[in-house]
Design an enzyme around this catalytic site. Structure first.
Site, PDB file in Angstrom:
ATOM      1  N   TYR A  75       0.842  -1.209   0.000  1.00 25.27           N
ATOM      2  CA  TYR A  75       0.000   0.000   0.000  1.00 25.27           C
ATOM      3  C   TYR A  75       0.874   1.254   0.000  1.00 25.27           C
ATOM      4  O   TYR A  75       0.629   2.197  -0.736  1.00 25.27           O
ATOM      5  CB  TYR A  75      -0.912  -0.012   1.229  1.00 25.27           C
ATOM      6  CG  TYR A  75      -1.955   1.082   1.195  1.00 25.27           C
ATOM      7  CD1 TYR A  75      -3.253   0.815   0.763  1.00 25.27           C
ATOM      8  CD2 TYR A  75      -1.649   2.388   1.577  1.00 25.27           C
ATOM      9  CE1 TYR A  75      -4.209   1.808   0.710  1.00 25.27           C
ATOM     10  CE2 TYR A  75      -2.594   3.389   1.528  1.00 25.27           C
ATOM     11  CZ  TYR A  75      -3.879   3.108   1.095  1.00 25.27           C
ATOM     12  OH  TYR A  75      -4.818   4.092   1.048  1.00 25.27           O
ATOM     13  N   PHE A 127      -7.501  19.328 -24.978  1.00 29.59           N
ATOM     14  CA  PHE A 127      -8.225  18.100 -25.310  1.00 29.59           C
ATOM     15  C   PHE A 127      -9.598  18.171 -24.631  1.00 29.59           C
ATOM     16  O   PHE A 127      -9.782  18.930 -23.681  1.00 29.59           O
ATOM     17  CB  PHE A 127      -7.433  16.870 -24.849  1.00 29.59           C
ATOM     18  CG  PHE A 127      -8.177  15.595 -25.136  1.00 29.59           C
ATOM     19  CD1 PHE A 127      -8.443  15.224 -26.443  1.00 29.59           C
ATOM     20  CD2 PHE A 127      -8.656  14.790 -24.112  1.00 29.59           C
ATOM     21  CE1 PHE A 127      -9.166  14.072 -26.724  1.00 29.59           C
ATOM     22  CE2 PHE A 127      -9.373  13.636 -24.381  1.00 29.59           C
ATOM     23  CZ  PHE A 127      -9.629  13.275 -25.688  1.00 29.59           C
ATOM     24  N   ASP A 128     -10.580  17.381 -25.076  1.00 32.98           N
ATOM     25  CA  ASP A 128     -11.950  17.575 -24.569  1.00 32.98           C
ATOM     26  C   ASP A 128     -12.097  17.348 -23.058  1.00 32.98           C
ATOM     27  O   ASP A 128     -12.806  18.094 -22.397  1.00 32.98           O
ATOM     28  CB  ASP A 128     -13.008  16.824 -25.406  1.00 32.98           C
ATOM     29  CG  ASP A 128     -12.801  15.322 -25.457  1.00 32.98           C
ATOM     30  OD1 ASP A 128     -11.857  14.830 -24.836  1.00 32.98           O
ATOM     31  OD2 ASP A 128     -13.601  14.633 -26.127  1.00 32.98           O
ATOM     32  N   LYS A 261      -1.336   6.336 -23.521  1.00 24.43           N
ATOM     33  CA  LYS A 261      -0.847   6.563 -24.882  1.00 24.43           C
ATOM     34  C   LYS A 261       0.638   6.185 -24.934  1.00 24.43           C
ATOM     35  O   LYS A 261       0.983   5.020 -25.024  1.00 24.43           O
ATOM     36  CB  LYS A 261      -1.079   8.032 -25.283  1.00 24.43           C
ATOM     37  CG  LYS A 261      -2.532   8.367 -25.600  1.00 24.43           C
ATOM     38  CD  LYS A 261      -3.345   8.647 -24.394  1.00 24.43           C
ATOM     39  CE  LYS A 261      -4.719   9.189 -24.718  1.00 24.43           C
ATOM     40  NZ  LYS A 261      -5.511   9.405 -23.502  1.00 24.43           N
ATOM     41  N   HIS A 452     -21.072  13.331 -26.546  1.00 23.38           N
ATOM     42  CA  HIS A 452     -20.853  12.279 -27.549  1.00 23.38           C
ATOM     43  C   HIS A 452     -20.761  10.887 -26.945  1.00 23.38           C
ATOM     44  O   HIS A 452     -21.021   9.911 -27.626  1.00 23.38           O
ATOM     45  CB  HIS A 452     -19.595  12.592 -28.361  1.00 23.38           C
ATOM     46  CG  HIS A 452     -18.382  12.831 -27.532  1.00 23.38           C
ATOM     47  ND1 HIS A 452     -18.270  13.905 -26.680  1.00 23.38           N
ATOM     48  CD2 HIS A 452     -17.234  12.136 -27.400  1.00 23.38           C
ATOM     49  CE1 HIS A 452     -17.099  13.854 -26.073  1.00 23.38           C
ATOM     50  NE2 HIS A 452     -16.450  12.789 -26.491  1.00 23.38           N
TER      51      HIS A 452
HETATM   52  N1  F0G Z   1      -4.969  14.794 -22.794  1.00 24.44           N
HETATM   53  C1  F0G Z   1      -4.912  14.336 -24.050  1.00 24.44           C
HETATM   54  C2  F0G Z   1      -4.100  15.063 -25.070  1.00 24.44           C
HETATM   55  C3  F0G Z   1      -5.631  13.188 -24.398  1.00 24.44           C
HETATM   56  O1  F0G Z   1      -5.579  12.743 -25.652  1.00 24.44           O
HETATM   57  C4  F0G Z   1      -6.391  12.519 -23.407  1.00 24.44           C
HETATM   58  C5  F0G Z   1      -7.165  11.332 -23.728  1.00 24.44           C
HETATM   59  C6  F0G Z   1      -6.404  13.028 -22.109  1.00 24.44           C
HETATM   60  C7  F0G Z   1      -5.659  14.170 -21.842  1.00 24.44           C
HETATM   61  C8  F0G Z   1      -7.193  12.384 -21.006  1.00 24.44           C
HETATM   62  O2  F0G Z   1      -6.586  11.220 -20.615  1.00 24.44           O
HETATM   63  O3  F0G Z   1      -8.253   9.420 -21.175  1.00 24.44           O
HETATM   64  O4  F0G Z   1      -6.321   8.993 -19.655  1.00 24.44           O
HETATM   65  O5  F0G Z   1      -8.211  10.389 -18.900  1.00 24.44           O
HETATM   66  N2  F0G Z   1      -7.438  10.985 -24.900  1.00 24.44           N
HETATM   67  C9  F0G Z   1      -8.151   9.804 -25.308  1.00 24.44           C
HETATM   68  C10 F0G Z   1      -8.390   9.861 -26.795  1.00 24.44           C
HETATM   69  C11 F0G Z   1      -9.372   9.500 -24.526  1.00 24.44           C
HETATM   70  O6  F0G Z   1      -9.146   9.016 -27.296  1.00 24.44           O
HETATM   71  O7  F0G Z   1      -7.818  10.705 -27.480  1.00 24.44           O
HETATM   72  P1  F0G Z   1      -7.398   9.932 -20.060  1.00 24.44           P
END
Ligand code: F0G
Length: 468
Positions: A75, A127-128, A261, A452
């Site tokens: 832990y 990013f979204d 990634k 989405h």
């Molecule tokens: N920042 C970037 C540039 C990303 O592409 C993603 C995730 C995140 C932050 C968030 O990270 O998913 O680990 O919580 N991108 C995925 C995609 C979901 O399909 O492009 P996460």
């Protein structure tokens, strides 16, 4: 690498295989209807080639699987945490290394600490999930992409760059004290997986330093970005990618990463910085929501696999194959008459559905319609980046057209081979010949945040069965 051949081969052999989801067209037609024309609702075993995302969908190496068995599940104070910390520290140079279960957990924690009403976060492009977490804190997320980023068809080497002059005008207008952070997303996922040049990172660094604003990297795809710098930027051709990556981090005050990634793992992330005041606050939130400082929502084995993945991803043979694969798909699509964001990005290809399907109005979601057609005809799953994802509506509930209608074909790491990609190109070539048959969609219901993922749609104008 000393490689004189034209063919760039997959630099691995396959030890463990998984069957693909082979279905009939009739089965896919039924699956689409059941999923309310939302590909997030399709069961993965009904998908043949899954290009929904490159996030957490990669194949781990034998060394990583070995690391999984070596994971220390204590832990507190687990050996695997210290391996993770050492690897990230030596790559990024940051002192405070905070593990999280994935990228958005880092975003939630960071923006809870530094966001809030009346504040602005500036970026090349959020990013979204980053935007959603900034906005959830009450702050506003402001994007400053370079102009060539929006000229999808015309190639340029660094379309992920930030427009430094526009960013400076904004900083002057709002006042630096209201801007707690600048974030550079490398590569720029929202605008085509396009790289940011070292020159641009330096320019943004100088700008933000002038106004006392910290600059962080959202470094989910840092290795792909570094490889593009090596390929495309003057003065970097002879430098090892690892050194280029280190130079990128040296320019920043902190970073967060979705390790799903470029750390070549299925789950994980981190938040890293030098600011001890921010990190102390972040650790409080970490313990509240993720877990103790030495595991942060992950198992010890995950930390171990991340540490190994961060080394493997900087192998230039891997990166050459990786970037070449996306370019190969992009070239094939262009040849088949499919417009894309050109050049292709690092982690996939983005198809310009607005140009491909001019007969479908934005209100009828051309990119979502194309993604559904791709699934129906070929069992291939991509993702819409357009009017449905951005989800802005006017007072009457009418959708406002997004500035772009894209279908992203993301490439999982070390998963598909060239023949899978040839198949994707063949399906697209068929769609290009039959595109007039593709019809638009309309929304039945959609939530206000990140619509989405869960929206329900149906074919536009199709008479609905009467409710009994
Ligand atoms: N920042 C970037 C540039 C990303 O592409 C993603 C995730 C995140 C932050 C968030 O990270 O998913 O680990 O919580 N991108 C995925 C995609 C979901 O399909 O492009 P996460």
């Amino acid at each position: 690498m000393d490689w004189k051949w034209k063919t760039i081969i997959e630099p691995f052999k396959i030890k463990s295989v998984e069957p693909l989801g082979i279905t009939t067209r009739a089965e896919r037609e039924a699956a689409l209807e059941q999923a309310h024309y939302n590909l997030f609702n399709i069961k993965a075993d009904r998908v043949l080639i899954d290009m929904l995302t490159d996030s957490g969908t990669g194949a781990m190496s034998a060394a990583q699987w070995g690391g999984i068995m070596n994971g220390d599940e204590s832990y507190a104070g687990a050996r695997s945490y210290y391996n993770f910390e050492r690897e990230i520290r030596s790559l990024t140079g940051f002192a405070e290394i905070i593990p999280v279960h994935q990228g958005r957990a880092a975003e939630k924690i960071l923006f809870t600490v530094i966001g809030g009403k009346g504040r602005f976060i500036v970026s090349n492009s959020h990013f979204d999930t980053t935007r959603a977490n900034v906005e959830f804190s009450g702050a506003e997320a402001m994007d400053f992409p370079v102009k060539e980023a929006l000229d999808f068809g015309r190639p340029a080497p660094f379309k992920g760059n930030a427009d430094v002059a526009a960013m400076e005008r904004f900083i002057k207008e709002k006042g630096a004290r209201n801007i707690p952070l600048c974030v550079m997303t490398v590569t720029n996922n929202s605008l085509g997986g396009q790289p940011v040049s070292m020159e641009n990172l330096k320019a943004v660094r100088n700008l933000t330093a002038k106004y006392g604003i910290p600059m962080f990297l959202d470094c989910a795809r840092f290795a792909e970005n570094a490889y593009f710098i090596k390929q495309r930027e003057k003065g970097y051709a002879q430098r090892p990618v690892k050194e280029i990556a280190k130079e990128m981090f040296e320019l920043a005050d902190g970073a967060w990463m979705s390790s799903k990634k470029d750390a070549l793992v299925n789950i994980g992330g981190f938040l890293a910085m030098n600011n001890r005041d921010w990190s102390a606050k972040a650790r409080q939130l970490l313990i509240l929501t993720e877990g103790f400082n030495t595991y942060g929502g992950l198992a010890g084995r995950d930390l171990e696999a991340i540490a190994i993945g961060l080394r493997e991803v900087l192998d230039e043979n891997y990166l050459q194959y990786r970037i070449r694969s996306a370019a190969y798909l992009g070239e094939g699509l262009l040849k088949a008459g499919v417009p894309i964001i050109n050049p292709p990005g690092g982690h996939g290809v983005y198809v310009n559905a607005k140009e491909f399907l001019p007969h479908i109005k934005p209100q009828n979601f051309p990119a979502q319609a194309l993604a559904c057609a791709l699934y129906l005809e070929g069992g291939i799953r991509g993702v819409e980046i357009g009017t449905l994802m951005f989800g802005k509506r006017d007072r009457n509930g009418q959708y406002l057209p997004a500035p772009m209608e894209l279908v992203r074909l993301a490439m999982p790491r070390r998963v598909y081979t060239q023949s899978h990609i040839d198949y994707v190109i063949e399906v697209f070539a068929w769609l290009a010949r039959h595109k007039k048959q593709i019809r638009g969609l309309e929304v039945v219901e959609a939530p206000p945040i990140l619509p989405h993922f869960t929206a329900k749609l149906r074919p536009a104008g199709k008479p609905q069965p009467a409710k009994v």
